[in-house]
Write a protein that holds these residues in place. Structure first.
Motif, PDB file in Angstrom:
ATOM      1  N   SER A   1      -0.847 -13.561   3.643  1.00 44.93           N
ATOM      2  CA  SER A   1      -0.012 -12.801   2.715  1.00 44.93           C
ATOM      3  C   SER A   1      -0.723 -12.603   1.389  1.00 44.93           C
ATOM      4  N   SER A   2      -1.373 -13.641   0.921  1.00 43.86           N
ATOM      5  CA  SER A   2      -2.112 -13.553  -0.334  1.00 43.86           C
ATOM      6  C   SER A   2      -3.257 -12.544  -0.220  1.00 43.86           C
ATOM      7  N   LEU A   3      -3.962 -12.562   0.899  1.00 42.67           N
ATOM      8  CA  LEU A   3      -5.068 -11.623   1.106  1.00 42.67           C
ATOM      9  C   LEU A   3      -4.555 -10.180   1.163  1.00 42.67           C
ATOM     10  N   VAL A   4      -3.417  -9.950   1.827  1.00 45.20           N
ATOM     11  CA  VAL A   4      -2.838  -8.605   1.903  1.00 45.20           C
ATOM     12  C   VAL A   4      -2.444  -8.141   0.501  1.00 45.20           C
ATOM     13  N   ALA A   5      -1.805  -9.029  -0.270  1.00 48.63           N
ATOM     14  CA  ALA A   5      -1.388  -8.665  -1.631  1.00 48.63           C
ATOM     15  C   ALA A   5      -2.607  -8.325  -2.485  1.00 48.63           C
ATOM     16  N   LYS A   6      -3.663  -9.120  -2.381  1.00 49.31           N
ATOM     17  CA  LYS A   6      -4.884  -8.860  -3.147  1.00 49.31           C
ATOM     18  C   LYS A   6      -5.509  -7.531  -2.718  1.00 49.31           C
ATOM     19  N   GLY A   7      -5.482  -7.253  -1.440  1.00 47.49           N
ATOM     20  CA  GLY A   7      -6.014  -5.978  -0.945  1.00 47.49           C
ATOM     21  C   GLY A   7      -5.231  -4.797  -1.497  1.00 47.49           C
ATOM     22  N   GLU A   8      -3.898  -4.898  -1.498  1.00 47.49           N
ATOM     23  CA  GLU A   8      -3.063  -3.820  -2.037  1.00 47.49           C
ATOM     24  C   GLU A   8      -3.323  -3.629  -3.528  1.00 47.49           C
ATOM     25  N   GLN A   9      -3.461  -4.742  -4.259  1.00 46.58           N
ATOM     26  CA  GLN A   9      -3.755  -4.648  -5.684  1.00 46.58           C
ATOM     27  C   GLN A   9      -5.109  -3.969  -5.917  1.00 46.58           C
ATOM     28  N   THR A  10      -6.079  -4.301  -5.102  1.00 46.56           N
ATOM     29  CA  THR A  10      -7.414  -3.714  -5.233  1.00 46.56           C
ATOM     30  C   THR A  10      -7.369  -2.213  -4.967  1.00 46.56           C
ATOM     31  N   ILE A  11      -6.616  -1.807  -3.945  1.00 45.31           N
ATOM     32  CA  ILE A  11      -6.489  -0.376  -3.636  1.00 45.31           C
ATOM     33  C   ILE A  11      -5.804   0.349  -4.790  1.00 45.31           C
ATOM     34  N   ALA A  12      -4.714  -0.229  -5.310  1.00 37.75           N
ATOM     35  CA  ALA A  12      -3.996   0.401  -6.422  1.00 37.75           C
ATOM     36  C   ALA A  12      -4.904   0.523  -7.644  1.00 37.75           C
ATOM     37  N   ALA A  13      -5.659  -0.532  -7.933  1.00 34.29           N
ATOM     38  CA  ALA A  13      -6.564  -0.493  -9.077  1.00 34.29           C
ATOM     39  C   ALA A  13      -7.655   0.561  -8.857  1.00 34.29           C
ATOM     40  N   GLY A  14      -8.145   0.659  -7.622  1.00 32.79           N
ATOM     41  CA  GLY A  14      -9.164   1.666  -7.310  1.00 32.79           C
ATOM     42  C   GLY A  14      -8.627   3.080  -7.470  1.00 32.79           C
ATOM     43  N   LYS A  15      -7.387   3.300  -7.013  1.00 26.30           N
ATOM     44  CA  LYS A  15      -6.770   4.618  -7.164  1.00 26.30           C
ATOM     45  C   LYS A  15      -6.604   4.963  -8.639  1.00 26.30           C
ATOM     46  N   ALA A  16      -6.112   3.994  -9.420  1.00 20.77           N
ATOM     47  CA  ALA A  16      -5.910   4.233 -10.849  1.00 20.77           C
ATOM     48  C   ALA A  16      -7.240   4.550 -11.527  1.00 20.77           C
ATOM     49  N   ALA A  17      -8.280   3.812 -11.180  1.00 22.30           N
ATOM     50  CA  ALA A  17      -9.597   4.051 -11.769  1.00 22.30           C
ATOM     51  C   ALA A  17     -10.120   5.435 -11.372  1.00 22.30           C
ATOM     52  N   ALA A  18      -9.908   5.809 -10.108  1.00 23.08           N
ATOM     53  CA  ALA A  18     -10.360   7.129  -9.656  1.00 23.08           C
ATOM     54  C   ALA A  18      -9.590   8.236 -10.365  1.00 23.08           C
ATOM     55  N   GLU A  19      -8.265   8.054 -10.530  1.00 21.17           N
ATOM     56  CA  GLU A  19      -7.466   9.060 -11.228  1.00 21.17           C
ATOM     57  C   GLU A  19      -7.893   9.187 -12.687  1.00 21.17           C
ATOM     58  N   ASN A  20      -8.132   8.061 -13.327  1.00 20.94           N
ATOM     59  CA  ASN A  20      -8.590   8.091 -14.717  1.00 20.94           C
ATOM     60  C   ASN A  20      -9.950   8.776 -14.837  1.00 20.94           C
ATOM     61  N   ALA A  21     -10.834   8.468 -13.906  1.00 20.57           N
ATOM     62  CA  ALA A  21     -12.160   9.084 -13.932  1.00 20.57           C
ATOM     63  C   ALA A  21     -12.042  10.590 -13.705  1.00 20.57           C
ATOM     64  N   ALA A  22     -11.171  10.985 -12.767  1.00 22.97           N
ATOM     65  CA  ALA A  22     -10.977  12.414 -12.499  1.00 22.97           C
ATOM     66  C   ALA A  22     -10.389  13.111 -13.724  1.00 22.97           C
ATOM     67  N   ALA A  23      -9.440  12.460 -14.386  1.00 18.42           N
ATOM     68  CA  ALA A  23      -8.848  13.054 -15.593  1.00 18.42           C
ATOM     69  C   ALA A  23      -9.898  13.196 -16.688  1.00 18.42           C
ATOM     70  N   ASP A  24     -10.744  12.178 -16.854  1.00 20.87           N
ATOM     71  CA  ASP A  24     -11.804  12.252 -17.858  1.00 20.87           C
ATOM     72  C   ASP A  24     -12.776  13.398 -17.547  1.00 20.87           C
ATOM     73  N   VAL A  25     -13.132  13.529 -16.273  1.00 16.74           N
ATOM     74  CA  VAL A  25     -14.043  14.604 -15.877  1.00 16.74           C
ATOM     75  C   VAL A  25     -13.391  15.957 -16.138  1.00 16.74           C
ATOM     76  N   ALA A  26     -12.086  16.074 -15.822  1.00 16.18           N
ATOM     77  CA  ALA A  26     -11.382  17.343 -16.051  1.00 16.18           C
ATOM     78  C   ALA A  26     -11.350  17.681 -17.535  1.00 16.18           C
ATOM     79  N   VAL A  27     -11.109  16.685 -18.373  1.00 15.23           N
ATOM     80  CA  VAL A  27     -11.082  16.929 -19.820  1.00 15.23           C
ATOM     81  C   VAL A  27     -12.463  17.366 -20.301  1.00 15.23           C
ATOM     82  N   GLN A  28     -13.479  16.672 -19.833  1.00 12.48           N
ATOM     83  CA  GLN A  28     -14.839  17.028 -20.238  1.00 12.48           C
ATOM     84  C   GLN A  28     -15.211  18.417 -19.737  1.00 12.48           C
ATOM     85  N   ALA A  29     -14.823  18.733 -18.502  1.00 11.31           N
ATOM     86  CA  ALA A  29     -15.120  20.060 -17.952  1.00 11.31           C
ATOM     87  C   ALA A  29     -14.370  21.134 -18.733  1.00 11.31           C
ATOM     88  N   GLY A  30     -13.106  20.846 -19.085  1.00 13.67           N
ATOM     89  CA  GLY A  30     -12.327  21.807 -19.868  1.00 13.67           C
ATOM     90  C   GLY A  30     -12.945  22.034 -21.227  1.00 13.67           C
TER      91      GLY A  30
END
Length: 168
Positions: free
Chosen positions: A38-67
């Protein structure tokens, strides 16, 4: 034989302890294993969520820079276009006589006045249309008038007698 019985009892008791210890270990491993899983599954879900957030932030930064880059390029292109227009106009006017320049300037003033009048008319039309739309939305819908009843058909009349034939 008494000694043998004591030995068998001690061996049996030791075996029983080993068996119970093994069974307890299996239960603990099962419980702890489920907790760890259960702990490993929770850590995996947290890692995926953090990765998604980081990717979204990076995409937003790239969009702002491109704009920002696109806005800068558009501004530069606009400035270059304006310089080209002014250069072409100046080159054209340098080839004109003073009279031709005055006629050209008068024509430009006339065209600008017509364009300004057309733009003002478009603004007025848009405002009038907006006001009419707002008024139509605010007024309750009028009830349709009942259809007029059809007039009764005229009664047939007796045919008139044919006119007498006249000789040709």
């Amino acid at each position: 034989m008494a000694n043998e019985n004591d030995i068998f009892k001690k061996v049996g008791a030791g075996a029983k302890h080993v068996l119970l210890a093994g069974l307890g270990a299996a239960v603990i491993v099962g419980e702890k294993g489920a907790e760890v899983a259960s702990s490993l599954v929770a850590k995996g879900e947290q890692t995926i969520a953090a990765g998604k957030a980081a990717a979204e932030n990076a995409a937003a930064d790239v969009a702002v820079q491109a704009g920002s880059a696109a806005a800068g390029v558009a501004a530069q292109a606009s400035a270059v276009t304006e310089m080209a227009r002014e250069g072409a106009l100046e080159a054209r006017m340098s080839l004109m006589t003073p009279e031709e320049r005055e006629a050209f300037a008068a024509k430009a003033v006339d065209i600008a006045a017509r364009q300004n009048a057309a733009a003002a008319a478009n603004v007025v039309d848009a405002v009038v249309e907006e006001v009419v739309d707002e008024d139509a939305a605010a007024e309750p819908a009028a009830e349709p008038e009942p259809a007029a009843e059809p007039e009764p058909a005229a009664e047939p009349t007796e045919p008139a007698e044919p006119a007498p034939e006249q000789p040709l």
